[in-house]
Design a protein around this motif. Sequence first.
Motif, short mmCIF file in Angstrom:
data_model
loop_
_atom_site.label_atom_id
_atom_site.label_comp_id
_atom_site.label_asym_id
_atom_site.label_seq_id
_atom_site.Cartn_x
_atom_site.Cartn_y
_atom_site.Cartn_z
N ALA A 1 39.06 46.22 34.74
CA ALA A 1 37.98 45.33 34.96
C ALA A 1 36.90 45.14 33.58
N VAL B 1 40.89 49.26 39.09
CA VAL B 1 40.69 48.32 38.07
C VAL B 1 39.48 49.19 36.97
N ASP C 1 38.53 40.89 35.03
CA ASP C 1 38.30 40.88 36.40
C ASP C 1 37.34 39.64 37.08
N TYR D 1 34.02 45.81 45.46
CA TYR D 1 34.68 46.95 44.88
C TYR D 1 34.72 48.20 45.62
#
Length: 353
Positions: A345, A261, A350, A229
């Motif tokens: 997320a 996200v 995710d 990320y």
Amino acid sequence: AVMNKFDEKYDIRLANADETDEIMFFLDKHWKKGHILSKNKELFNYEFLDKDNTTLHIIIAKSRDYNKICGLCGFLPCSYTDDSLKRDIWGSIWKVVEGEGNLAFLGIELIKRLKLLYPHRYNIGIGINRDTTAVIRKVVFKEQIAKMKHYYMLNSALLDKGADNFKIAVIYRIPERKHTGVTSAPVIIKRIYNIEETASAFVPDSNIVPYKDIRYINKRFFLHPIRNYLVYGIGLSENNTEAIIILREDEALGSKVLRIVDYIGKQSLFAGLEDFFYGLIRAFNYEYIDFYTYGFDESYIFAAGFSERTEDDTNIIPNYFSPFVAENIDIYVRSSYENTLFMKADGDQDRPN
């Protein structure tokens, strides 16, 4: 504890860490053959092992006669606070063996037990099945069901060359830009590489539902065993961080896109991110940036240059990349609290497959 018919037949409790193999086997057999959670123990522990390292964030019902798991209900904490009045959770795996002499409504009983066995403020769901889970949650638990909104920003240079230059997205029309009258202050954006940089500068608001604390941010985005990320701090001056944004790259068909996200913090700062987004699109030649959310003030999203993929939008902005599926996907959410904020997320949305 008052014994009811469920307690007579089952031992209902938080699962122990040493029951992990048994649970992984149960998931493979009854939930989804070959699912990553039934194969990858590192990911399983990352998702469900409690910070005490001895219990799991899974409520199980074990038959007293056969000592066999008959049903389970897993959840993911949104924070690691010990204050149950600020502790929110996302629902995750939820499966009861059909038939085999199981009591009716065992699944619903497991959800009711969750509040007793792991005290919390709100139980929130994301990525729920609209036709099954949603109906139960609405009727039995009086929860509100909604469809997440999906926003996207196309690579304008790619668009200028012609829509057939898009490989992941399918573009039939240029999305219209909504003008909201929101003006944005210039923001300062800094890439954050570890939690120490965040923790010293950013204090999440515990009144937001769900409340995500620094430990959650660290575990979810910096320490993820599989996903990579990108985390950025956003502020109005050099040394203040009032929001953080988390992004992730996805690729397919020799092309790539960027997903927003999560966004935690002051929403108005989002309006000032247009140049930042365009800079990323240009630097890495992303086809688009997209953002699934619900409960976010959309005037700031539009001000940053995004369009909404509405019901009648013919453009296709895919959501599934492993395996890649070239179609639009609607994501449904549930909560008993009407101002819940949902992000891509959250929960297990995710999670790698």
